[in-house]
Design an enzyme around this catalytic site. Structure first.
Site, PDB file in Angstrom:
ATOM      1  N   GLY A 184      53.470 -41.834  31.412  1.00 48.84           N
ATOM      2  CA  GLY A 184      52.420 -42.539  32.145  1.00 48.84           C
ATOM      3  C   GLY A 184      51.726 -43.511  31.211  1.00 48.84           C
ATOM      4  O   GLY A 184      50.533 -43.777  31.339  1.00 48.84           O
ATOM      5  N   ASP A 186      57.528 -44.446  31.269  1.00 49.60           N
ATOM      6  CA  ASP A 186      56.893 -44.579  32.589  1.00 49.60           C
ATOM      7  C   ASP A 186      57.948 -44.986  33.607  1.00 49.60           C
ATOM      8  O   ASP A 186      58.965 -45.584  33.259  1.00 49.60           O
ATOM      9  CB  ASP A 186      55.793 -45.657  32.527  1.00 49.60           C
ATOM     10  CG  ASP A 186      54.718 -45.477  33.579  1.00 49.60           C
ATOM     11  OD1 ASP A 186      53.567 -45.165  33.196  1.00 49.60           O
ATOM     12  OD2 ASP A 186      55.017 -45.650  34.787  1.00 49.60           O
ATOM     13  N   ASN A 213      51.376 -36.977  30.257  1.00 53.58           N
ATOM     14  CA  ASN A 213      50.183 -37.504  30.911  1.00 53.58           C
ATOM     15  C   ASN A 213      50.441 -38.080  32.311  1.00 53.58           C
ATOM     16  O   ASN A 213      49.511 -38.202  33.100  1.00 53.58           O
ATOM     17  CB  ASN A 213      49.598 -38.583  29.973  1.00 53.58           C
ATOM     18  CG  ASN A 213      48.555 -39.427  30.629  1.00 53.58           C
ATOM     19  OD1 ASN A 213      47.433 -38.981  30.843  1.00 53.58           O
ATOM     20  ND2 ASN A 213      48.931 -40.649  30.998  1.00 53.58           N
ATOM     21  N   SER A 231      43.266 -31.829  34.508  1.00 51.48           N
ATOM     22  CA  SER A 231      42.156 -32.469  35.221  1.00 51.48           C
ATOM     23  C   SER A 231      41.048 -31.424  35.275  1.00 51.48           C
ATOM     24  O   SER A 231      41.313 -30.227  35.099  1.00 51.48           O
ATOM     25  CB  SER A 231      42.595 -32.809  36.650  1.00 51.48           C
ATOM     26  OG  SER A 231      41.468 -33.070  37.475  1.00 51.48           O
ATOM     27  N   TYR A 271      47.237 -30.950  44.819  1.00 52.71           N
ATOM     28  CA  TYR A 271      46.928 -31.570  43.515  1.00 52.71           C
ATOM     29  C   TYR A 271      46.212 -30.558  42.625  1.00 52.71           C
ATOM     30  O   TYR A 271      46.548 -30.401  41.447  1.00 52.71           O
ATOM     31  CB  TYR A 271      46.052 -32.815  43.718  1.00 52.71           C
ATOM     32  CG  TYR A 271      45.683 -33.519  42.417  1.00 52.71           C
ATOM     33  CD1 TYR A 271      46.648 -34.169  41.654  1.00 52.71           C
ATOM     34  CD2 TYR A 271      44.362 -33.523  41.950  1.00 52.71           C
ATOM     35  CE1 TYR A 271      46.307 -34.813  40.457  1.00 52.71           C
ATOM     36  CE2 TYR A 271      44.022 -34.162  40.760  1.00 52.71           C
ATOM     37  CZ  TYR A 271      45.001 -34.799  40.019  1.00 52.71           C
ATOM     38  OH  TYR A 271      44.667 -35.421  38.838  1.00 52.71           O
ATOM     39  N   ALA A 285      46.408 -27.339  42.772  1.00 51.41           N
ATOM     40  CA  ALA A 285      47.401 -26.334  42.349  1.00 51.41           C
ATOM     41  C   ALA A 285      48.260 -26.877  41.204  1.00 51.41           C
ATOM     42  O   ALA A 285      48.543 -26.162  40.229  1.00 51.41           O
ATOM     43  CB  ALA A 285      48.292 -25.947  43.535  1.00 51.41           C
ATOM     44  N   LYS A 339      47.482 -29.026  38.934  1.00 48.07           N
ATOM     45  CA  LYS A 339      46.744 -29.119  37.678  1.00 48.07           C
ATOM     46  C   LYS A 339      46.409 -27.715  37.123  1.00 48.07           C
ATOM     47  O   LYS A 339      46.351 -27.523  35.916  1.00 48.07           O
ATOM     48  CB  LYS A 339      45.493 -29.978  37.860  1.00 48.07           C
ATOM     49  CG  LYS A 339      45.825 -31.453  38.146  1.00 48.07           C
ATOM     50  CD  LYS A 339      46.686 -32.079  37.044  1.00 48.07           C
ATOM     51  CE  LYS A 339      46.864 -33.567  37.182  1.00 48.07           C
ATOM     52  NZ  LYS A 339      47.678 -34.170  36.091  1.00 48.07           N
ATOM     53  N   VAL A 383      38.178 -40.708  36.511  1.00 46.20           N
ATOM     54  CA  VAL A 383      38.248 -41.813  35.546  1.00 46.20           C
ATOM     55  C   VAL A 383      38.570 -43.108  36.293  1.00 46.20           C
ATOM     56  O   VAL A 383      39.396 -43.114  37.219  1.00 46.20           O
ATOM     57  CB  VAL A 383      39.355 -41.558  34.489  1.00 46.20           C
ATOM     58  CG1 VAL A 383      39.265 -42.587  33.362  1.00 46.20           C
ATOM     59  CG2 VAL A 383      39.282 -40.142  33.936  1.00 46.20           C
ATOM     60  N   THR A 398      40.519 -45.714  36.883  1.00 42.05           N
ATOM     61  CA  THR A 398      41.860 -46.299  36.703  1.00 42.05           C
ATOM     62  C   THR A 398      42.436 -46.556  38.095  1.00 42.05           C
ATOM     63  O   THR A 398      41.852 -46.157  39.107  1.00 42.05           O
ATOM     64  CB  THR A 398      42.809 -45.326  35.978  1.00 42.05           C
ATOM     65  OG1 THR A 398      43.002 -44.180  36.816  1.00 42.05           O
ATOM     66  CG2 THR A 398      42.270 -44.889  34.629  1.00 42.05           C
TER      67      THR A 398
HETATM   68  N1  LIG Z   1      41.953 -41.176  36.932  1.00 42.02           N
HETATM   69  C1  LIG Z   1      41.390 -40.000  37.210  1.00 42.02           C
HETATM   70  O1  LIG Z   1      40.364 -39.917  37.897  1.00 42.02           O
HETATM   71  C2  LIG Z   1      41.967 -38.741  36.650  1.00 42.02           C
HETATM   72  C3  LIG Z   1      41.140 -37.595  36.566  1.00 42.02           C
HETATM   73  C4  LIG Z   1      41.673 -36.412  36.062  1.00 42.02           C
HETATM   74  C5  LIG Z   1      42.985 -36.377  35.644  1.00 42.02           C
HETATM   75  N2  LIG Z   1      43.763 -37.500  35.743  1.00 42.02           N
HETATM   76  C6  LIG Z   1      45.133 -37.403  35.313  1.00 42.02           C
HETATM   77  O2  LIG Z   1      45.322 -38.328  34.244  1.00 42.02           O
HETATM   78  C7  LIG Z   1      46.691 -38.741  34.207  1.00 42.02           C
HETATM   79  C8  LIG Z   1      46.760 -40.235  34.091  1.00 42.02           C
HETATM   80  O3  LIG Z   1      46.113 -40.787  35.217  1.00 42.02           O
HETATM   81  P1  LIG Z   1      45.589 -42.291  35.265  1.00 42.02           P
HETATM   82  O4  LIG Z   1      44.199 -42.234  35.750  1.00 42.02           O
HETATM   83  O5  LIG Z   1      45.898 -43.001  34.005  1.00 42.02           O
HETATM   84  O6  LIG Z   1      46.505 -42.826  36.447  1.00 42.02           O
HETATM   85  P2  LIG Z   1      47.305 -44.219  36.609  1.00 42.02           P
HETATM   86  O7  LIG Z   1      47.764 -44.211  38.026  1.00 42.02           O
HETATM   87  O8  LIG Z   1      46.497 -45.338  36.107  1.00 42.02           O
HETATM   88  O9  LIG Z   1      48.547 -44.006  35.615  1.00 42.02           O
HETATM   89  C9  LIG Z   1      49.516 -43.021  35.872  1.00 42.02           C
HETATM   90  C10 LIG Z   1      50.822 -43.484  35.265  1.00 42.02           C
HETATM   91  O10 LIG Z   1      51.822 -42.504  35.554  1.00 42.02           O
HETATM   92  C11 LIG Z   1      53.012 -43.192  35.907  1.00 42.02           C
HETATM   93  N3  LIG Z   1      53.910 -42.352  36.690  1.00 42.02           N
HETATM   94  C12 LIG Z   1      53.773 -41.944  37.980  1.00 42.02           C
HETATM   95  N4  LIG Z   1      54.844 -41.250  38.369  1.00 42.02           N
HETATM   96  C13 LIG Z   1      55.676 -41.180  37.294  1.00 42.02           C
HETATM   97  C14 LIG Z   1      56.949 -40.588  37.057  1.00 42.02           C
HETATM   98  N5  LIG Z   1      57.616 -39.938  38.025  1.00 42.02           N
HETATM   99  N6  LIG Z   1      57.510 -40.722  35.826  1.00 42.02           N
HETATM  100  C15 LIG Z   1      56.871 -41.405  34.843  1.00 42.02           C
HETATM  101  N7  LIG Z   1      55.675 -41.996  35.011  1.00 42.02           N
HETATM  102  C16 LIG Z   1      55.081 -41.882  36.222  1.00 42.02           C
HETATM  103  C17 LIG Z   1      52.509 -44.396  36.710  1.00 42.02           C
HETATM  104  O11 LIG Z   1      53.502 -45.410  36.838  1.00 42.02           O
HETATM  105  C18 LIG Z   1      51.311 -44.807  35.873  1.00 42.02           C
HETATM  106  O12 LIG Z   1      51.662 -45.694  34.836  1.00 42.02           O
HETATM  107  C19 LIG Z   1      47.338 -38.139  35.457  1.00 42.02           C
HETATM  108  O13 LIG Z   1      48.034 -36.966  35.100  1.00 42.02           O
HETATM  109  C20 LIG Z   1      46.161 -37.776  36.341  1.00 42.02           C
HETATM  110  O14 LIG Z   1      46.460 -36.707  37.222  1.00 42.02           O
HETATM  111  C21 LIG Z   1      43.277 -38.659  36.217  1.00 42.02           C
END
Ligand SMILES: NC(=O)c1ccc[n+]([C@@H]2O[C@H](COP(=O)([O-])OP(=O)(O)OC[C@H]3O[C@@H](n4cnc5c(N)ncnc54)[C@H](O)[C@@H]3O)[C@@H](O)[C@H]2O)c1
Length: 254
Positions: free
Chosen positions: A12, A36, A91, A138, A151, A153, A155, A186, A188
């Site tokens: 990711g 990614d 990630n 998360s 989701y 579950a 995490k 976050v 994003t």
């Molecule tokens: N943003 C939030 O609010 C938040 C909060 C808690 C946890 N998270 C976790 O943080 C991590 C990153 O999230 P983010 O906010 O950067 O999201 P994001 O959507 O900005 O980035 C996620 C990345 O994962 C890649 N991805 C998706 N499916 C994939 C696959 N099958 N193989 C490889 N790559 C893949 C996407 O292309 C993207 O680049 C995730 O695990 C998410 O669950 C995010």
């Protein structure tokens, strides 16, 4: 761990948290392999990083983390490019309650695939050099939320899986350390949900108003804290707008 001179493999890594943690590591002298499924975005990110930090410092490889063979090939190409991986950041993750099997494939199978590959590569008792494995969970890996139960579950699975590895009595011989990061919301692309991705979209929006999004830099600070902390094996780092702290679960941590 010492960041300077280390190599990180980040899933990711094309955008969002993964991309920003990669940049923080680059600033402290690491090399990064970004994996990614989003190839165009990933290539662009790696190319920007090479321009800013040097030609041999960043590399993109297309990878679907839920697909064992795709992950194996991507990991092998990073090892062949950089020789060794010191830090694994599993990630990649997403929310999609409607396509929940696909979500579990990314959020759970992806983390298991990446952890197993990293363990085999890093373990000192099999001629590896040791290393650190940090898995992105998360805050909802530590608590429950009815708006997206699958989701949640997935995490909880990341926390349980990683915490179990951290309790492996042979870790000393393996030279490995495990931990998770558990952020709240976050800012994003991840947060741009379509209603169908959530079980209760309206209630989710209300919930989000109450906590509000943290800047990606705050999440990155948390990642860097646990990555550098050699005493963090088995810890789950909760990250909120107010800062970060290791979460204590009496049943899990004892
Ligand atoms: N943003 C939030 O609010 C938040 C909060 C808690 C946890 N998270 C976790 O943080 C991590 C990153 O999230 P983010 O906010 O950067 O999201 P994001 O959507 O900005 O980035 C996620 C990345 O994962 C890649 N991805 C998706 N499916 C994939 C696959 N099958 N193989 C490889 N790559 C893949 C996407 O292309 C993207 O680049 C995730 O695990 C998410 O669950 C995010």
């Amino acid at each position: 761990m010492k960041i300077e001179g280390s190599v990180a493999f980040i899933t990711g890594g094309a955008m969002g948290v993964g991309k920003n943690v990669a940049e923080a590591l680059l600033k402290e002298g690491a090399k990064v392999a970004l994996a990614d499924i989003a190839a165009e975005q990933g290539e662009a990110t790696a190319s920007d990083f090479r321009k800013a930090y040097g030609e041999d410092r960043a590399f993109f490889v297309k990878c679907d983390v839920g697909d064992e063979q795709s992950f194996k090939d991507a990991f092998a190409s990073a090892v062949s490019k950089y020789g060794n991986i010191d830090l694994m950041l599993n990630n990649a993750g997403l929310v999609n309650e409607k396509r929940w099997q696909m979500m579990c494939s990314v959020n759970i199978s992806g983390v298991v695939n990446g952890t197993q590959l990293a363990v085999e590569h890093m373990r000192k008792d099999k001629r590896g050099r040791g290393g650190v494995i940090i898995n992105t969970a998360s805050m909802v890996g530590l608590v429950t939320r009815f708006v997206f139960p699958v989701y949640v579950a997935s995490k909880h699975a990341v926390v349980g899986f990683t915490s179990s590895w951290a309790k492996n009595p042979y870790l000393g011989d393996m030279g490995l350390r495990f931990g998770t990061v558990c952020p709240t919301a976050v800012d994003t692309a991840f947060q741009k949900f379509k209603d169908e991705q959530l079980l209760y979209p309206d209630e989710f929006k209300e919930m989000l108003k109450a906590i509000s999004l943290m800047g990606v830099d705050q999440a990155v600070d948390g990642f860097m804290k646990i990555i550098k902390d050699d005493d963090s094996n088995g810890k789950n780092l909760a990250i909120t707008k107010e800062g970060s702290k290791y979460a204590h679960n009496e049943l899990v941590d004892g």
